[in-house]
Design a protein around this motif. Structure first.
Motif, PDB file in Angstrom:
ATOM      1  N   PRO A   1       4.638  -3.394 -14.470  1.00 31.90           N
ATOM      2  CA  PRO A   1       5.081  -3.318 -13.074  1.00 31.90           C
ATOM      3  C   PRO A   1       4.176  -4.157 -12.168  1.00 31.90           C
ATOM      4  CG  PRO A   1       3.811  -1.379 -13.627  1.00 31.90           C
ATOM      5  CD  PRO A   1       3.954  -2.169 -14.910  1.00 31.90           C
ATOM      6  N   ALA A   2       4.685  -4.477 -10.985  1.00 32.50           N
ATOM      7  CA  ALA A   2       3.912  -5.252 -10.021  1.00 32.50           C
ATOM      8  C   ALA A   2       2.732  -4.445  -9.505  1.00 32.50           C
ATOM      9  CB  ALA A   2       4.806  -5.655  -8.845  1.00 32.50           C
ATOM     10  N   LEU A   3       1.638  -5.144  -9.190  1.00 30.28           N
ATOM     11  CA  LEU A   3       0.457  -4.485  -8.657  1.00 30.28           C
ATOM     12  C   LEU A   3       0.624  -4.224  -7.161  1.00 30.28           C
ATOM     13  CD1 LEU A   3      -2.383  -6.527 -10.397  1.00 30.28           C
ATOM     14  CD2 LEU A   3      -1.616  -4.209 -10.955  1.00 30.28           C
ATOM     15  N   PRO A   4      -0.075  -3.230  -6.631  1.00 28.72           N
ATOM     16  CA  PRO A   4      -0.035  -3.006  -5.175  1.00 28.72           C
ATOM     17  C   PRO A   4      -0.593  -4.213  -4.428  1.00 28.72           C
ATOM     18  CG  PRO A   4      -0.994  -1.133  -6.331  1.00 28.72           C
ATOM     19  CD  PRO A   4      -0.888  -2.235  -7.328  1.00 28.72           C
ATOM     20  N   VAL A   5      -0.191  -4.339  -3.191  1.00 25.79           N
ATOM     21  CA  VAL A   5      -0.623  -5.463  -2.366  1.00 25.79           C
ATOM     22  C   VAL A   5      -1.271  -4.934  -1.097  1.00 25.79           C
ATOM     23  CG1 VAL A   5       0.109  -7.514  -1.089  1.00 25.79           C
ATOM     24  CG2 VAL A   5       1.232  -6.925  -3.244  1.00 25.79           C
ATOM     25  N   GLY A   6      -2.417  -5.492  -0.746  1.00 22.73           N
ATOM     26  CA  GLY A   6      -3.054  -5.184   0.529  1.00 22.73           C
ATOM     27  C   GLY A   6      -3.401  -3.716   0.688  1.00 22.73           C
ATOM     28  N   ARG A   7      -2.927  -3.128   1.784  1.00 23.57           N
ATOM     29  CA  ARG A   7      -3.259  -1.744   2.109  1.00 23.57           C
ATOM     30  C   ARG A   7      -2.605  -0.729   1.183  1.00 23.57           C
ATOM     31  NH1 ARG A   7      -3.174  -1.229   8.744  1.00 23.57           N
ATOM     32  NH2 ARG A   7      -4.827  -2.775   9.152  1.00 23.57           N
ATOM     33  N   ALA A   8      -1.684  -1.195   0.342  1.00 28.05           N
ATOM     34  CA  ALA A   8      -1.035  -0.268  -0.592  1.00 28.05           C
ATOM     35  C   ALA A   8      -2.062   0.409  -1.500  1.00 28.05           C
ATOM     36  CB  ALA A   8       0.006  -1.006  -1.426  1.00 28.05           C
ATOM     37  N   TRP A   9      -3.140  -0.309  -1.846  1.00 27.20           N
ATOM     38  CA  TRP A   9      -4.198   0.297  -2.652  1.00 27.20           C
ATOM     39  C   TRP A   9      -4.798   1.501  -1.936  1.00 27.20           C
ATOM     40  CZ3 TRP A   9      -5.111  -1.047  -7.599  1.00 27.20           C
ATOM     41  CH2 TRP A   9      -4.677  -2.302  -8.040  1.00 27.20           C
ATOM     42  N   LEU A  10      -5.103   1.330  -0.662  1.00 23.31           N
ATOM     43  CA  LEU A  10      -5.697   2.420   0.116  1.00 23.31           C
ATOM     44  C   LEU A  10      -4.742   3.589   0.246  1.00 23.31           C
ATOM     45  CD1 LEU A  10      -7.928   3.578   1.914  1.00 23.31           C
ATOM     46  CD2 LEU A  10      -6.913   2.326   3.838  1.00 23.31           C
ATOM     47  N   HIS A  11      -3.463   3.305   0.504  1.00 25.01           N
ATOM     48  CA  HIS A  11      -2.477   4.378   0.643  1.00 25.01           C
ATOM     49  C   HIS A  11      -2.336   5.173  -0.653  1.00 25.01           C
ATOM     50  CE1 HIS A  11      -1.495   3.180   4.620  1.00 25.01           C
ATOM     51  NE2 HIS A  11      -0.839   2.086   4.296  1.00 25.01           N
ATOM     52  N   LEU A  12      -2.363   4.482  -1.777  1.00 24.60           N
ATOM     53  CA  LEU A  12      -2.269   5.174  -3.060  1.00 24.60           C
ATOM     54  C   LEU A  12      -3.499   6.040  -3.309  1.00 24.60           C
ATOM     55  CD1 LEU A  12      -0.797   2.314  -5.265  1.00 24.60           C
ATOM     56  CD2 LEU A  12       0.355   4.435  -4.645  1.00 24.60           C
ATOM     57  N   ALA A  13      -4.664   5.545  -2.896  1.00 28.97           N
ATOM     58  CA  ALA A  13      -5.897   6.328  -3.068  1.00 28.97           C
ATOM     59  C   ALA A  13      -5.866   7.589  -2.210  1.00 28.97           C
ATOM     60  CB  ALA A  13      -7.112   5.476  -2.718  1.00 28.97           C
ATOM     61  N   VAL A  14      -5.391   7.474  -0.978  1.00 30.66           N
ATOM     62  CA  VAL A  14      -5.293   8.645  -0.098  1.00 30.66           C
ATOM     63  C   VAL A  14      -4.316   9.658  -0.681  1.00 30.66           C
ATOM     64  CG1 VAL A  14      -4.572   9.460   2.183  1.00 30.66           C
ATOM     65  CG2 VAL A  14      -5.930   7.371   1.974  1.00 30.66           C
ATOM     66  N   THR A  15      -3.180   9.165  -1.173  1.00 26.09           N
ATOM     67  CA  THR A  15      -2.206  10.065  -1.796  1.00 26.09           C
ATOM     68  C   THR A  15      -2.812  10.785  -2.993  1.00 26.09           C
ATOM     69  OG1 THR A  15      -0.408   8.579  -1.139  1.00 26.09           O
ATOM     70  CG2 THR A  15       0.105  10.227  -2.800  1.00 26.09           C
TER      71      THR A  15
END
Length: 317
Positions: A59-73
């Motif tokens: 699958p495609a990797l997260p981009v930009g702030r998506a990494w942070l959002h996934l970490a918060v989740t």
């Protein structure tokens, strides 16, 4: 579309017992291991499973702030929720009562969705959520007077973490590939657990085969499997739809605890399950007469010429 007609119902039928099994397996696991070790192996096993899936699916990797959002989740939905739930189970809170309290999360998710996701609920989902919450209460109401004392706050905080994590996942991670989302969240959760583990002074390894089987179930079935299904359902339907399914979890847990944990089955459990089923039916907008919008909770705006178009926020919901 023929595929979508059976896909969502099939995923929904799988999701409820897989999610409910976590309370039973968690009760068993905390009998063998302390809470940090249960979390550690849950995340290790789930991450291994999801990395194998990612290697195949790419699958495609997260981009930009998506990494942070996934970490918060991850901190909310994984570390926060299960730290509190397992702590409650270890402190003596019954699996059924934990499920009851976590079953309040759908009501909070449903009521907060219009405020945070710009999704109109209408009449049917609100009524359905209230009916489902009533069914949840009926199933295990007797346990509320069980004299558990302060330990009952653990599943309450777990419920709040589940509510926040579900809304955050839907709002910020809905476009991230499901496998990517679960991999990053499990990796984040494992790192967070490993960071504090050496300071807790607890044993790392399950002492018996039963302990390994319990944490294996939590990692493969309840963690990797159930969360993949949850994120898929959040993507294909709305938070209201998933909340309606979660209304069935307490009654399902109570039924499953009979053969596995030896908890008695009462007429209350059967009545509560029936009420929760009605709540799900009504909440999904399938009540005769069509109270309010359907399960997606669609919110429209009027365009030129009077046509009704879904807004960008509606498409995400």
């Amino acid at each position: 579309m023929p595929r979508s007609r059976w896909l969502v119902p099939a995923l929904s039928v799988l999701f409820v017992p897989l999610w409910a099994s976590g309370f039973i397996a968690g009760k068993i696991a905390t009998g063998y291991l302390e809470v940090p070790a249960v979390l550690l192996w849950r995340f290790v096993i789930a991450l291994a499973v999801m990395l194998a899936a990612a290697a195949v699916l790419r699958p495609a990797l997260p981009v930009g702030r998506a990494w942070l959002h996934l970490a918060v989740t991850a901190l909310l939905l994984q570390v926060g929720q299960f730290s509190f739930v397992y702590s409650g189970l270890a402190a003596g809170v019954p699996a059924g009562l934990s499920s009851l309290i976590l079953g309040m999360a759908p009501l909070l998710v449903g009521l907060l969705t219009p405020l945070l996701l710009a999704t109109r609920l209408g009449v049917a989902p609100v009524i359905g959520l209230l009916i489902g919450a009533t069914g949840v209460y009926v199933v295990l109401a007797d346990d509320l007077g069980g004299g558990l004392g302060w330990s009952v706050v653990f599943p309450v905080f777990g419920m709040l973490a589940l509510t926040a994590g579900t809304l955050y996942q839907k709002r910020f991670n809905d476009r991230t590939p499901v496998v990517t989302s679960v991999v990053v969240q499990m990796a984040t959760s494992l790192v967070a657990t490993l960071a504090v583990f050496p300071f807790l002074g607890v044993a790392w390894l399950p002492p018996t085969l039963g302990g390994w089987l319990a944490v294996g179930w939590l990692g493969v079935i309840n963690s990797a499997g159930a969360f993949v299904l949850m994120f898929l359902l959040l993507r294909m339907r709305s938070t209201v739809y998933v909340s309606s399914l979660l209304n069935l979890v307490p009654a399902t847990t109570a039924l499953g605890a009979v053969p596995v944990l030896g908890e008695p089955l009462t007429p209350q459990a059967l009545l509560g399950l029936a009420i929760a089923l009605v709540g799900m039916f009504v909440g999904l907008g399938r009540f005769p007469g069509g109270l309010g919008p359907g399960p997606a909770g669609t919110r429209h705006r009027t365009g030129a010429g009077g046509d009704r178009r879904p807004t960008a926020l509606t498409r995400r919901a």
